[in-house]
Design a protein around this motif. Structure first.
Motif: not given
Length: 517
Positions: A194-203
């Motif tokens: 999950v977290v590696f698929d997010l951009n900075p400031e994205e939840f």
């Protein structure tokens, strides 16, 4: 005053033969010696716990002794002789031995390949993360699970609509308020995906891991570090995930030297010439391996004769090494002993504590004796919370809970919607302030409830009660308290009937051995 058989004796140095070796006896329980290294292993693990849970040396020793007493009682009950126990322990040892039989050269290659794969994977580098986290124990009830899911759904909807800030939710709702860096192979796969698929400031949307339920936010990212900087970390993570393959030829050659391997050319030549021989094929660690033992192996291992012999020699070398692992690697011996005794204590605790504490007659009796202990500081609400898909369903639901006894509510509501969970969500039970946002809003006048997007129409029905009317009203706390009392009684009985001797002079040298040399 008469000395009880279970009293702890503080012995003189000579009775334990303190200077007899590098690893002296620290404790003797019913005549069984326990060495300093075994306690040190457990004590040092305890020191890795959070500061709030750390114990002093003497506290740790008492916990260690209690654990040992339980394990010995389990052995006396024959738990370690059962087939299921032996098979589980064998499976665990087999799994752990693979790591110790890994070839260092091959491990280096695996680490390098893992690093190259990590650089090309979308999970490369590091991400700095904070999360709204709700811990879920392994034995979480369906009631508690549904409540946590609904709470996280409400939080997520509020975040998505911009009515609340992420940091505010972390501060007010999360069981873990820290900000941390995540690298590949460091966290559970579910979390990394999950977290590696997010951009900075994205939840993220709410998601589960073995630890609980999360809404994660990425703060920033870093590129992957150099191989030398991360080599040790990758090796450790690979070891944790059992990703290192079993040994290669270079390790086999080294082990052959260690165990004085010697090929008997006469026997091998006869085997290749005739396909059978009674002669010795090779010697290993002082033991002879003949053509007869090889044929038994070959019968279950198809292939050419030379290939079969190579595989047979490799297997015997690895078996020889495997049989000596605990001697060569004291940490493995301690790890296996810890696992074995953990299995013993887990089973005997089930019999003595957990099974008893789940008996409703036992709990009811305990509640009657200790009822005053469970008075509430504030009233609770016994009732039902319904999240309905339409106003029409809400109207029908209100009529049901007004006209029927509490015990019939759920069945009547399910019949009303033909069992469809898509029309109404039902939660019935005892609610304390803070347990349910809708009860907090309508009954306790605390906070403003956020409607669920799929079930926007809410019904709350029931009554406030000042104190528990039944042991079921305080089930979780009651079970916990009763378990503690059962364990306290059990430990007292074990201490009373056991002879525990502690060498205080050896205890002073824990993690400080220079005085002993």
């Amino acid at each position: 005053m008469k000395k009880r058989i279970g009293s702890i004796l503080l012995l003189l140095i000579g009775s334990f033969n303190l200077f007899a070796g590098q690893d002296p006896v620290l404790v003797r329980i019913n005549g069984k010696n326990i060495l300093r290294s075994e306690f040190e292993y457990q004590y040092n693990k305890m020191q890795l716990m959070p500061d709030s849970e750390k114990k002093t040396l003497n506290e740790s020793l008492n916990l260690f002794i209690d654990f040992k007493l339980k394990a010995l009682e389990a052995e006396a009950a024959g738990i370690d002789t059962t087939r299921a126990f032996r098979e589980e322990l064998y499976g665990y040892r087999r799994q752990m031995s693979k790591s110790y039989l890994a070839d260092e050269v091959s491990s280096e290659e695996i680490i390098r390949r893992t690093y190259e794969k990590m650089k090309s994977d979308y999970r490369s580098g590091q991400v700095q993360v904070c999360h709204i986290f709700k811990s879920l124990p392994q034995n979480v009830s369906s009631y508690a699970l549904r409540e946590k899911e609904r709470e996280m759904d409400s939080i997520y909807n509020a975040l998505k609509n911009g009515t609340i800030q992420f940091n505010t939710c972390v501060k007010n709702f999360s069981d873990d308020k820290s900000t941390f860096w995540v690298s590949w192979l460091q966290m559970p796969t579910e979390f990394e995906s999950v977290v590696f698929d997010l951009n900075p400031e994205e939840f993220s949307t709410p998601f589960f891991t073995p630890q609980g339920i999360h809404i994660a936010k990425v703060i920033q990212r870093k590129p992957v570090a150099s191989f030398e900087d991360v080599k040790k970390d990758i090796a450790f993570r690979l070891l944790q995930r059992s990703a290192v393959n079993q040994g290669s030829s270079s390790m086999i050659d080294l082990l052959k030297q260690q165990y004085n391997y010697e090929l008997n050319r006469e026997g091998v030549d006869e085997l290749f010439a005739k396909g059978i021989t009674d002669k010795v094929l090779f010697e290993l660690a002082g033991k002879s391996f003949t053509g007869k033992s090889f044929l038994r192996f070959a019968a279950a291992f198809p292939g050419g004769l030379r290939y079969q012999l190579d595989r047979y020699i490799t297997k015997m070398v690895l078996d020889c090494e495997d049989s000596r692992l605990e001697t060569k690697y004291p940490d493995l011996k301690l790890l296996l002993q810890e696992y074995r005794e953990g299995m013993l204590v887990n089973e005997i605790s089930s019999r003595k504590i957990w099974n008893v504490s789940s008996d409703e007659e036992e709990l009811s009796g305990y509640f009657k004796v200790h009822r005053s202990k469970y008075n509430w500081d504030v009233p609770c609400y016994r009732g039902i919370v319904l999240n309905c898909a339409t106003k029409k369903i809400r109207k029908k639901a209100r009529k049901i809970i007004k006209s029927l006894p509490e015990s019939e509510w759920q069945n009547a509501l399910r019949l009303m919607v033909n069992g469809s969970q898509k029309q109404v969500h039902i939660e019935q039970g005892l609610f304390k302030p803070g347990d349910n946002q809708y009860v907090d809003d309508e009954i306790f006048n605390k906070g403003k409830a956020l409607p669920l997007s799929s079930f926007p129409f809410t019904v709350v029905g029931g009554q406030k009660i000042k104190g528990p009317q039944s042991y079921k009203d305080v089930w979780d706390q009651l079970v916990s308290d009763y378990q503690r009392e059962l364990e306290s009684r059990w430990i007292s009985q074990l201490r009373e009937k056991s002879k525990v001797e502690i060498n205080q002079e050896v205890l002073k040298t824990v993690n400080n051995h220079r005085e002993m040399n």
